[in-house]
Design an enzyme around this catalytic site. Structure first.
Site, PDB file in Angstrom:
ATOM      1  N   ASN A 394      -8.867  19.410   1.271  1.00  0.00           N
ATOM      2  CA  ASN A 394      -8.307  18.189   1.814  1.00  0.00           C
ATOM      3  C   ASN A 394      -8.894  16.964   1.122  1.00  0.00           C
ATOM      4  OD1 ASN A 394      -7.315  16.095   3.315  1.00  0.00           O
ATOM      5  ND2 ASN A 394      -8.055  16.807   5.282  1.00  0.00           N
ATOM      6  N   ASP A 395     -10.134  16.603   1.479  1.00  0.00           N
ATOM      7  CA  ASP A 395     -10.725  15.372   0.949  1.00  0.00           C
ATOM      8  C   ASP A 395     -10.731  15.314  -0.573  1.00  0.00           C
ATOM      9  OD1 ASP A 395     -11.185  14.364   3.444  1.00  0.00           O
ATOM     10  OD2 ASP A 395     -13.196  15.217   3.601  1.00  0.00           O
ATOM     11  N   VAL A 396     -10.876  16.465  -1.222  1.00  0.00           N
ATOM     12  CA  VAL A 396     -10.989  16.456  -2.689  1.00  0.00           C
ATOM     13  C   VAL A 396      -9.660  16.151  -3.366  1.00  0.00           C
ATOM     14  CG1 VAL A 396     -12.940  18.036  -2.710  1.00  0.00           C
ATOM     15  CG2 VAL A 396     -10.627  18.944  -2.897  1.00  0.00           C
ATOM     16  N   ALA A 435     -14.698  14.166   5.794  1.00  0.00           N
ATOM     17  CA  ALA A 435     -15.077  12.762   5.697  1.00  0.00           C
ATOM     18  C   ALA A 435     -14.484  11.940   6.837  1.00  0.00           C
ATOM     19  CB  ALA A 435     -14.640  12.186   4.353  1.00  0.00           C
TER      20      ALA A 435
END
Lengths: 465, 103
Positions: A394-396, A435
């Site tokens: 997700n965040d990456v 995050a």
């Protein structure tokens, strides 16, 4: 019994073999040979130790018994452990190195004659300093790794545990450790030695509890580094070259890995160590949460999209490990390849819970390693690819890291997934990633969300292909 | 004036840090997990200290307060040595190249 000089030469040889063991890891072809060098180095070190003591009395039998006992347990674990549990295993192993260092230091403190370090209450000053540093770092490694293990195993919550006055408290404890070592060396008091150990155990525990789950790659690498420094400290005490070389190698190895991981998240090392990342950000993201339309689809839609693609890039993340979806994913890719679709894998440096975590899982599922690419190698290819298949990451992939300077992940290198013609997101829900921020990608025109368990979804897609 | 042997050990230590620095940077990122497990295994060479400690008892009393810690440390380090090398072996055996000839 062999002379001290001869044994020192052999320890040097085993140190060199350990260097070659790490050198072998520069490519998968030479890595197996490297591991063999490592084993050889260990055999030499242990054999030479026996020969240099030359005491084959009843004590020797017990040494062998304990050695075999530990060896059997270790071998059993090594064969039984599933590849998805590798982060926990490594954290657990670190704790054992730390504890072993503490035990050796205790033993040397109680019976310095056996190590040629003086007599109890009158240990050589240099040795005592080295011993107490080794013991303190070992204790920190032990308790820190235990916490990391519990968090990774899910026994302890992965969310950061923070409380008021945490940082001043830690600072005071760290200063008191230095003071204790100083007092211990000037007084040789055994009470102070035990207090030093207790305080070090405590600080290891306190240092790791405020660090959240997705920061674990940094923590594991850092503890890896500590275990090396602890070994080096004991190596100085024992005047043993093999231990000093190894300690330095492991220490710098762990430090480099921590650095790579921090860079992958665009955060400073201290920022990670001070912890509490996820907890502080959650409040701000919940405010801005608004309902935006998303396109969601099923396995049939996904299969259709991929069947008409000519190249697909797979982006795996921690969610793939949790769902154990790597084998199902490989099967899906096999089917795609049969239809002459080009498939490659893109791995972000901090994907998963430890450095290289995704690579091992894909290797386990028989994915050839020359189809797996690092972020810098593949990032330009997204623009030419038809479909990006994001599974458990997700965040990456969040483009906000490039566009919004207010975002907590601003500046973090991300995979340019949005440049693909279409993006498939396998995810359980719309919930934000670690995050705590929303991923704009979910709401893009060309994104199709596949809400399901990663493993089940990939299996369904394969059926529909 | 004679140089303290400590200085020699310190030299080895510092130079090894540099060797480690360059060797580890050349490790391919896809092998970072095996790197961690193998460093784990080799740092357990601390077992040499544990063996010295374990053999420190005399023939009448194999177990004294110091050697007991030695024996415990031997077991802990042995778990790591066997576990670390074997699990690394297991992982490395999985890294395969693409088969060139398509069937």
């Amino acid at each position: 019994m062999i002379s001290a000089n001869l044994s020192a030469i052999f320890y040097l040889i085993s140190g060199v073999l350990f260097i070659l063991a790490l050198r072998g890891l520069s490519s998968p072809e030479t890595s197996r040979q490297g591991n063999f060098f490592g084993i050889l180095g260990m055999i030499i070190a242990i054999t030479v130790t026996f020969l240099s003591i030359g005491n084959f009395s009843s004590g020797f039998i017990f040494v062998l018994i304990f050695l075999l006992l530990g060896g059997l347990i270790g071998a059993y674990i090594a064969y039984k452990i599933p590849m998805t549990a590798m982060p926990e295993l490594v954290a657990g192993f670190h704790s054992l190195v730390g504890l072993a260092a503490v035990f050796v230091a205790i033993s040397a403190f109680l019976n310095p004659d056996a190590f040629n370090l003086g007599s109890p209450g009158n240990i050589k000053l240099g040795s005592l300093i080295e011993m107490s540093i080794g013991a303190a770092v070992g204790a920190i490694t032990f308790s820190g790794s235990i916490i990391a293990f519990l968090k990774l195993q899910g026994i302890m919550s992965g969310s950061p545990i923070t409380f008021k006055g945490q940082h001043p408290l830690n600072a005071i404890i760290l200063i008191s450790i230095v003071a204790l070592i100083y007092l211990l060396c000037s007084s040789q008091s055994s009470h102070l030695f035990w207090i030093l150990l207790t305080v070090s155990f405590l600080i290891g525990f306190l240092l790791i509890i405020p660090i959240g789950g997705a920061d674990m790659p940094v923590v594991i690498s850092m503890l890896n580094s500590y275990s090396g420094w602890a070994a080096a400290g004991i190596g100085f005490t024992l005047e043993n070259t093999a231990l000093i070389i190894t300690g330095a190698l492991v220490g710098s190895s762990g430090a480099i890995l921590s650095y790579i991981m921090c860079k992958g998240m665009n955060r400073s090392f201290f920022n990670v160590i001070l912890g509490g990342f996820g907890a502080t950000e959650q409040s701000s993201s919940s405010k801005s949460k608004e309902q935006r339309p998303v396109k969601s689809g099923n396995a049939d839609d996904a299969a259709f999209l991929m069947k008409n693609a000519s190249s697909v890039i797979i982006v795996p993340g921690y969610g793939m490990a949790v769902a154990q979806a790597q084998h199902a994913l490989r099967e899906m890719v096999d089917t795609l390849k049969k239809n002459d679709i080009k498939v490659s894998y893109a791995i972000h440096p901090v994907a998963g819970r430890m450095p290289g975590h995704m690579n091992v899982l894909l290797a386990e599922a028989n994915v050839p390693y020359d189809e797996v690419f690092e972020l810098e190698e593949i990032n330009n290819d997204f623009a030419n690819a038809d479909v990006a298949f994001v599974i458990g990451a997700n965040d990456v992939t969040n483009p906000v890291a490039k566009t919004d300077p207010q975002s907590p992940i601003y500046g973090m290198p991300v995979l340019d997934v949005e440049k693909c013609k279409s993006v498939l997101f396998v995810k359980r829900s719309l919930s934000p990633g670690y995050a705590g921020i929303d991923n704009d990608l979910f709401y893009k025109e060309n994104t199709l969300m596949l809400f399901a368990d990663a493993k089940k979804m990939t299996e369904d897609i394969t059926k529909n292909l | 004036m004679e140089i303290d042997p400590f200085i020699f050990r310190l030299s080895i230590f510092i130079l090894s840090i540099f060797i480690g620095y360059y060797v580890v940077w050349s490790v391919t990122p896809s092998l970072h997990t095996p790197l961690m497990s193998v460093t784990n295994a080799i740092s357990s060479v601390i077992i040499v200290g544990a063996i010295i400690a374990g053999l420190s008892g005399n023939s009448e009393s194999v177990f004294n307060h110091s050697s007991v810690f030695g024996f415990l440390a031997i077991s802990l380090a042995a778990i790591n040595i066997f576990g670390g090398f074997l699990v690394t072996q297991r992982m490395l055996a999985m890294y395969k190249k693409k088969k060139k000839d398509k069937k």
